[in-house]
Scaffold this motif. Structure first.
Motif, PDB file in Angstrom:
ATOM      1  N   LEU A  90       0.842  -1.208   0.000  1.00 57.11           N
ATOM      2  CA  LEU A  90       0.000   0.000   0.000  1.00 57.11           C
ATOM      3  C   LEU A  90       0.871   1.249   0.000  1.00 57.11           C
ATOM      4  N   LEU A  91       1.939   1.222   0.784  1.00 53.93           N
ATOM      5  CA  LEU A  91       2.819   2.406   0.818  1.00 53.93           C
ATOM      6  C   LEU A  91       3.528   2.599  -0.527  1.00 53.93           C
ATOM      7  N   LYS A  92       3.961   1.493  -1.106  1.00 54.75           N
ATOM      8  CA  LYS A  92       4.628   1.603  -2.412  1.00 54.75           C
ATOM      9  C   LYS A  92       3.677   2.201  -3.453  1.00 54.75           C
ATOM     10  N   LEU A  93       2.441   1.730  -3.419  1.00 57.35           N
ATOM     11  CA  LEU A  93       1.439   2.223  -4.380  1.00 57.35           C
ATOM     12  C   LEU A  93       1.144   3.710  -4.139  1.00 57.35           C
ATOM     13  N   ALA A  94       0.925   4.070  -2.885  1.00 51.88           N
ATOM     14  CA  ALA A  94       0.612   5.477  -2.575  1.00 51.88           C
ATOM     15  C   ALA A  94       1.777   6.375  -2.982  1.00 51.88           C
ATOM     16  N   GLU A  95       2.993   5.920  -2.739  1.00 53.94           N
ATOM     17  CA  GLU A  95       4.155   6.745  -3.094  1.00 53.94           C
ATOM     18  C   GLU A  95       4.320   6.817  -4.612  1.00 53.94           C
ATOM     19  N   ALA A  96       4.000   5.718  -5.297  1.00 58.68           N
ATOM     20  CA  ALA A  96       4.104   5.735  -6.764  1.00 58.68           C
ATOM     21  C   ALA A  96       3.049   6.674  -7.362  1.00 58.68           C
ATOM     22  N   LEU A  97       1.835   6.671  -6.806  1.00 55.27           N
ATOM     23  CA  LEU A  97       0.746   7.472  -7.400  1.00 55.27           C
ATOM     24  C   LEU A  97       0.844   8.958  -7.052  1.00 55.27           C
ATOM     25  N   THR A  98       1.416   9.266  -5.891  1.00 55.23           N
ATOM     26  CA  THR A  98       1.588  10.686  -5.551  1.00 55.23           C
ATOM     27  C   THR A  98       2.964  11.200  -5.970  1.00 55.23           C
TER      28      THR A  98
END
Ligand code: SIN
Ligand code: MN
Length: 274
Positions: A82-90
């Motif tokens: 989830l953190l990887k995804l959030a960091e990739a999308l923002t």
């Protein structure tokens, strides 16, 4: 845990930029979903100011900020994927700005009118920019009839469309914004125009799915007249350099710990191909 392959991220980022929302190819396993549901039951039983009911009813509409006191939710928000995804999308390091589960109880769950999340966050908390992302995990299967989120794909590219109706400075009652007729919603005629131009998509899917939503995507959801609950867990991750400078709403609505969240792997929250 399935070893998530970062190779899917560029396509997911492109879809998110194009449409303002996307579905991950991964999902939480059924045992992981069971744990998240157990926590929801415990949080609802616990009660407290974090729990909001449907108007005139004992049915729970939403619970907030539970990652601060529930161990499973605290672990979930630190999930490495989830953190990887959030960091990739923002495109930035992130922290948890807001955590909630909207329950949409069978036959009692009420609608959410057309809105952009950023309209609330900017007006209520002074969130400076929409450099945040909401990652949602349905805790029940979501189908056409139990009140799925209805998205206007591409509408986030219009930017912040401004408040449809607003009491300057808010009305001082945060609870009102979690009931069925919140402030900061879009004027229905404007929403109709956008639906005509852009069309709509529904965020249906299996329990455990992982979906991402842009703060400026226009969305709504209807009453749940079906016999099936539609609990939707939502973690809004915000860029560490975009924290509201002077938040006044309670901490369970606006996270005050704004340092970059560090990932923590826990084998109970395994993923599988969705
Ligand atoms: C939201 O717009 O934040 C939630 C809507 C829903 O739970 O259906
Ligand atoms: Mn919303």
């Amino acid at each position: 845990m399935i070893d998530t392959d970062d190779g899917h991220l560029p396509d997911l980022i492109a879809e998110y930029e194009e449409k303002g929302w996307c579905r991950s190819p991964y999902r939480f396993t059924d045992p992981a979903v069971d744990l998240l549901r157990d926590s929801l039951d415990a949080v609802c039983r616990r009660g407290g100011p974090e729990v909001v009911h449907e108007r005139g009813s004992t049915a729970v509409r939403a619970v907030h900020g539970c990652h601060e006191f529930d161990e499973a939710y605290a672990t979930l928000v630190r999930h490495p994927y989830l953190l990887k995804l959030a960091e990739a999308l923002t495109g930035t390091p992130v922290y948890v700005y807001q955590f909630k589960v909207n329950l949409k109880q069978a036959r009692e769950g009420r609608a959410w009118p057309w809105h952009q999340d950023f309209a609330f966050w900017n007006a209520e908390d002074g969130l400076p920019r929409p450099t945040a992302v909401t990652l949602a995990v349905p805790l029940d299967d979501v189908h056409e009839s139990n009140g799925p989120l209805i998205l206007v794909p591409g509408s986030h590219r219009l930017g912040y469309l401004g408040p449809g109706k607003i009491t300057p400075g808010g009305n001082g009652d945060w609870r009102k914004n979690f009931e069925a007729d919140p402030e900061h919603t879009m004027e229905p005629g404007r929403a109709r125009e956008l639906v005509t131009s852009f069309g709509t998509e529904r965020a249906t899917g299996r329990a455990g799915a992982i979906q991402a939503f842009h703060p400026n995507i226009v969305h709504s959801s209807s009453d749940n007249a079906s016999p099936d609950r539609r609990a939707l867990l939502m973690v809004s991750y915000n860029s560490v350099d975009n924290a509201p400078p002077h938040p006044t709403r309670p901490e369970f609505l606006v996270g005050r710990t704004t340092d970059q969240l560090k990932p923590k792997w826990d084998e109970r929250f395994a993923l599988e191909a969705g």
